[in-house]
Design an enzyme around this catalytic site. Structure first.
Site, PDB file in Angstrom:
ATOM      1  N   GLU B  29       0.833  -1.198   0.000  1.00 39.42           N
ATOM      2  CA  GLU B  29       0.000   0.000   0.000  1.00 39.42           C
ATOM      3  C   GLU B  29       0.870   1.252   0.000  1.00 39.42           C
ATOM      4  O   GLU B  29       1.787   1.363   0.803  1.00 39.42           O
ATOM      5  CB  GLU B  29      -0.923  -0.029   1.225  1.00 39.42           C
ATOM      6  CG  GLU B  29      -1.965  -1.141   1.125  1.00 39.42           C
ATOM      7  CD  GLU B  29      -2.424  -1.675   2.476  1.00 39.42           C
ATOM      8  OE1 GLU B  29      -2.184  -1.020   3.488  1.00 39.42           O
ATOM      9  OE2 GLU B  29      -3.002  -2.781   2.494  1.00 39.42           O
ATOM     10  N   GLU B  58      -4.573  -7.000   2.299  1.00 39.04           N
ATOM     11  CA  GLU B  58      -3.337  -7.712   2.629  1.00 39.04           C
ATOM     12  C   GLU B  58      -3.388  -9.194   2.260  1.00 39.04           C
ATOM     13  O   GLU B  58      -2.411  -9.750   1.770  1.00 39.04           O
ATOM     14  CB  GLU B  58      -3.007  -7.551   4.119  1.00 39.04           C
ATOM     15  CG  GLU B  58      -2.425  -6.193   4.493  1.00 39.04           C
ATOM     16  CD  GLU B  58      -3.473  -5.113   4.665  1.00 39.04           C
ATOM     17  OE1 GLU B  58      -4.686  -5.424   4.559  1.00 39.04           O
ATOM     18  OE2 GLU B  58      -3.103  -3.955   4.911  1.00 39.04           O
ATOM     19  N   ALA B  82       3.292  -4.091  11.141  1.00 39.01           N
ATOM     20  CA  ALA B  82       3.333  -5.556  11.304  1.00 39.01           C
ATOM     21  C   ALA B  82       1.966  -6.132  11.674  1.00 39.01           C
ATOM     22  O   ALA B  82       1.663  -7.277  11.345  1.00 39.01           O
ATOM     23  CB  ALA B  82       4.371  -5.940  12.353  1.00 39.01           C
ATOM     24  N   PHE B  84      -0.780  -5.585  10.379  1.00 35.88           N
ATOM     25  CA  PHE B  84      -1.586  -5.848   9.177  1.00 35.88           C
ATOM     26  C   PHE B  84      -1.306  -7.237   8.598  1.00 35.88           C
ATOM     27  O   PHE B  84      -2.058  -7.739   7.763  1.00 35.88           O
ATOM     28  CB  PHE B  84      -1.339  -4.780   8.105  1.00 35.88           C
ATOM     29  CG  PHE B  84      -1.601  -3.364   8.562  1.00 35.88           C
ATOM     30  CD1 PHE B  84      -2.382  -3.103   9.677  1.00 35.88           C
ATOM     31  CD2 PHE B  84      -1.066  -2.284   7.870  1.00 35.88           C
ATOM     32  CE1 PHE B  84      -2.616  -1.798  10.109  1.00 35.88           C
ATOM     33  CE2 PHE B  84      -1.301  -0.976   8.283  1.00 35.88           C
ATOM     34  CZ  PHE B  84      -2.066  -0.736   9.408  1.00 35.88           C
ATOM     35  N   HIS B 127      -1.968  -1.534  16.827  1.00 40.21           N
ATOM     36  CA  HIS B 127      -0.885  -1.113  15.940  1.00 40.21           C
ATOM     37  C   HIS B 127       0.494  -1.320  16.557  1.00 40.21           C
ATOM     38  O   HIS B 127       1.475  -0.839  16.014  1.00 40.21           O
ATOM     39  CB  HIS B 127      -1.041   0.371  15.565  1.00 40.21           C
ATOM     40  CG  HIS B 127      -1.947   0.619  14.396  1.00 40.21           C
ATOM     41  ND1 HIS B 127      -3.250   0.229  14.376  1.00 40.21           N
ATOM     42  CD2 HIS B 127      -1.711   1.209  13.189  1.00 40.21           C
ATOM     43  CE1 HIS B 127      -3.799   0.578  13.225  1.00 40.21           C
ATOM     44  NE2 HIS B 127      -2.892   1.166  12.486  1.00 40.21           N
TER      45      HIS B 127
END
Lengths: 347, 323
Positions: B29, B58, B82, B84, B127
């Site tokens: 992305e 993903e 990471a 994701f 996150h």
């Protein structure tokens, strides 16, 4: 043999098409049918560990779609794909040996029934995680586009897989990047025991293609030539650089989701429904079509040849040695890694 | 020699390998936009197909990378965060890790998956993952954890040339850290640990940003007369067990420092390996310093203290010496 000969069924009467191609189609459909019948017998006799998913009844779409490809094109299958490599041109000996877990199997006994693959004929493998082959097929098509060759990738998936996110992500990327891929939905009406109308809001999977600006068609999956025609057109479109197509083949599996007693008393479908589909058996329909232009004796001779080929494959598989136990520790990695006390394989 | 940041080292590795081999391409992305700084200039040099922006999907684009790798390409997938990767974990586990094995060596997946770990920065539970240990549990993947710019470049170049799927976990806390990079080309082998600080009293094995904290701790301990040896495994799969065991044979004490969670973590694996193979050299019980088995909170008032820093490491080392 796989040259792109476009069949127009409306004018086809045995005169305007390559008869050797038709016979090869008939041969491969017979191989796919008899291969699975042999697997069923092996399974019932307890010779096959694990599970077996048979595609008896679906041979028309399997072979019709595969035969629309060139030998150097790619094909991605799924968990119900014993016949797809055969359709793509793989030999049956190493496939049968794999089913029995022998060292001479296509995957040397490491993949088995749900993961048959013969990369030598462009069969990029079968993934038994429903839907996961879709983006992989798109990736192979991206590779072809980047490498500047004109190979096309054909991806088989079921109606059940079309409800996975993978389907939508794959369709979107293929359309966005105009990739040379053909999506072939084998809509056999059921995901295990759940009918499609209880799993999807729309009856036709092909309707979803519009959401990605992708052309689509619905074909009778029991009519090998109808599938061949539609996929040939889709392959030509992909090869021209005009992007993907979704072809939905309406078909049916005669057997349950997988072999074994699990589904014996299931009532998710009726005997009448099964009987009605068997009246439209893809091999019988194709044989009737061929009878106009090919001598029945030739077809019988072909049936006999197929029978012998399957018998020989069984013999080859039975006689082949099992893999040595240490073979369980090879092929994990291609680039060797440091091996310390056998913890990691450097296959 | 040039003094550049971790992220510039990553960008250099990508540019050099893309120039060297036209089958190498970058996807993910916003990669063409160089949002984070690892792909600057690549779009102009290599064009939009080899610096391929993907939709936000993903799992799908990871499958695309795997399919492309099957037919001879060498994708570098940039996940940015990471966390994701979880969306892509079916593809990483069921396809990338298993294809070579399951298909009996008929194919292999030469793909690199880059994931940045941001933590200790107030971006909360979803996150802040430091999730390399999850993928250590998947045979068929290689797991790389660079701790400085020099290693980041050398290990990434090796990863790109490797024939197997390689997951590189980049510690976001190190992205801005500068280091010396030689002008000439170099690659760093997998499975070869780096002894960052030599010592003889206690062995400290540390991962990613914990390496720098451990070196600081070792320097502080040296002033107290405690000689700590700091080992950076560089790659967790394959793991250089020999270097760790040799150090423990010398020091008799092991402290493993990991910003990941405690249970079934990388620190636990390293501790178990030494317990099995180096037990008779140990003079004290093995000690682990990890993040707690707790989700990562948002407020810095809550997150502070979650990850072992130099002071905590020095304290633990002292306790080990006193055992």
């Amino acid at each position: 043999m796989c040259a792109a000969v476009n069949f127009d069924i409306s004018v086809w009467g045995g005169m305007s098409v390559d008869q050797s191609l038709l016979l090869e189609m008939y041969r491969r459909m017979g191989l796919v049918r008899q291969f699975d019948e042999a697997v069923q017998k092996l399974f019932n006799s307890g010779r096959i560990p694990g599970s077996a998913h048979l595609s008896i009844g679906q041979e028309g779409e399997v072979v019709g779609a595969c035969m629309a490809l060139r030998e150097d094109d790619y094909m991605v299958g799924n968990h119900r794909s014993h016949g797809h490599p055969i359709g793509k041109g793989a030999g049956v000996n190493a496939l049968m040996a794999e089913i029995l877990g022998k060292s001479t199997g296509v995957n040397q006994g490491k993949g088995g029934s749900m993961h048959l693959a013969d990369f030598s004929v462009g069969s990029l493998g079968e993934s038994s995680i429903v839907g996961s082959g879709l983006p992989v097929a798109v990736g192979a098509a991206l590779g072809s586009q980047m490498q500047g060759n004109d190979r096309v990738t054909l991806c088989f998936f079921g109606d059940g897989a079309s409800n996975q996110g993978y389907f939508h992500e794959a369709m979107n990327m293929a359309a966005l990047w105009k990739l040379p891929v053909v999506f072939l939905c084998e809509n056999n009406g059921y995901g295990v025991t759940t009918p499609n109308n209880r799993a999807a809001a729309l009856e036709d999977i092909s309707a979803r293609a519009a959401g990605y600006g992708t052309p689509s068609s619905i074909v009778d999956g029991q009519q090998c030539l109808e599938v061949y025609d539609a996929v040939t057109e889709a392959v030509e479109r992909a090869r021209r650089g005009d992007g993907p197509t979704l072809v939905e083949a309406k078909t049916y599996r005669y057997h349950h989701h997988s072999e074994g007693p699990l589904y014996d008393n299931m009532t998710y479908r009726s005997d009448e429904e099964l009987a009605a589909w068997k009246l439209r058996d893809p091999l019988l329909l194709f044989r009737e079509q061929l009878a106009d232009s090919v001598a029945v004796a030739d077809l019988d001779r072909m049936d006999e040849q197929v029978k012998q080929d399957i018998a020989a494959a069984l013999e080859f598989a039975e006689q082949s040695p099992l893999p040595e136990p240490e073979e369980a520790y090879t092929h994990l990695y291609r680039t060797p890694v440091v091996v310390i006390e056998g913890e990691l394989s450097n296959g | 020699m040039a003094n550049i940041t971790f992220l510039e080292a990553v960008a250099q590795a990508q540019r050099e390998e893309m120039a060297r081999d036209e089958s190498v391409f970058l996807m993910g992305e916003d990669v063409s936009g160089n949002v984070y700084g690892s792909s600057g200039g690549l779009l102009d040099e290599f064009g939009p197909q080899r610096v391929l922006d993907t939709p936000i999907c993903e799992s799908g684009f990871t499958g695309v990378a795997i399919g492309a790798a099957m037919v001879g390409m060498r994708p570098i997938v940039d996940y940015t965060i990471a966390s994701f990767m979880y969306l892509a974990t079916d593809q990483l586990v069921s396809m990338a890790a298993k294809s070579s094995y399951m298909y009996g060596g008929q194919t292999h997946i030469p793909a690199v998956f880059r994931a940045a770990m941001f933590y200790n920065g107030g971006i909360a539970a979803q996150h802040s993952d430091r999730n390399y240990s999850m993928y250590m549990n998947v045979p068929g993947l290689k797991v790389v954890v660079p701790s400085n710019p020099y290693d980041a470049k050398g290990l990434l170049k090796t990863a790109i040339r490797d024939e197997d799927p390689v997951l590189i976990f980049e510690d976001g806390n190190l992205w801005g850290q500068k280091g010396e990079i030689p002008d000439e080309e170099y690659l760093l082998p997998f499975g070869q640990a780096n002894i960052c600080h030599a010592g003889s009293d206690v062995t400290i094995v540390a991962i990613a940003a914990r390496v720098g904290e451990s070196i600081k701790a070792a320097e502080a301990l040296a002033k107290e007369g405690i000689s700590a040896e700091v080992i950076d495994p560089r790659t967790l799969v394959p793991l250089d067990t020999a270097t760790i065991l040799e150090s423990v044979a010398k020091t008799g004490r092991l402290l493993v420092v990991d910003q990941g969670h405690r249970t079934c973590g990388a620190a636990g694996e390293i501790a178990a390996m030494v317990a099995e193979k180096g037990f008779w050299n140990l003079q004290a019980p093995i000690k682990r310093l990890t993040a707690p088995d707790m989700q990562i909170p948002f407020s810095s008032a809550l997150e502070r203290g979650f990850y072992p820093d130099a002071a905590m490491i020095a304290l633990a080392a002292r306790e080990l010496i006193e055992e």
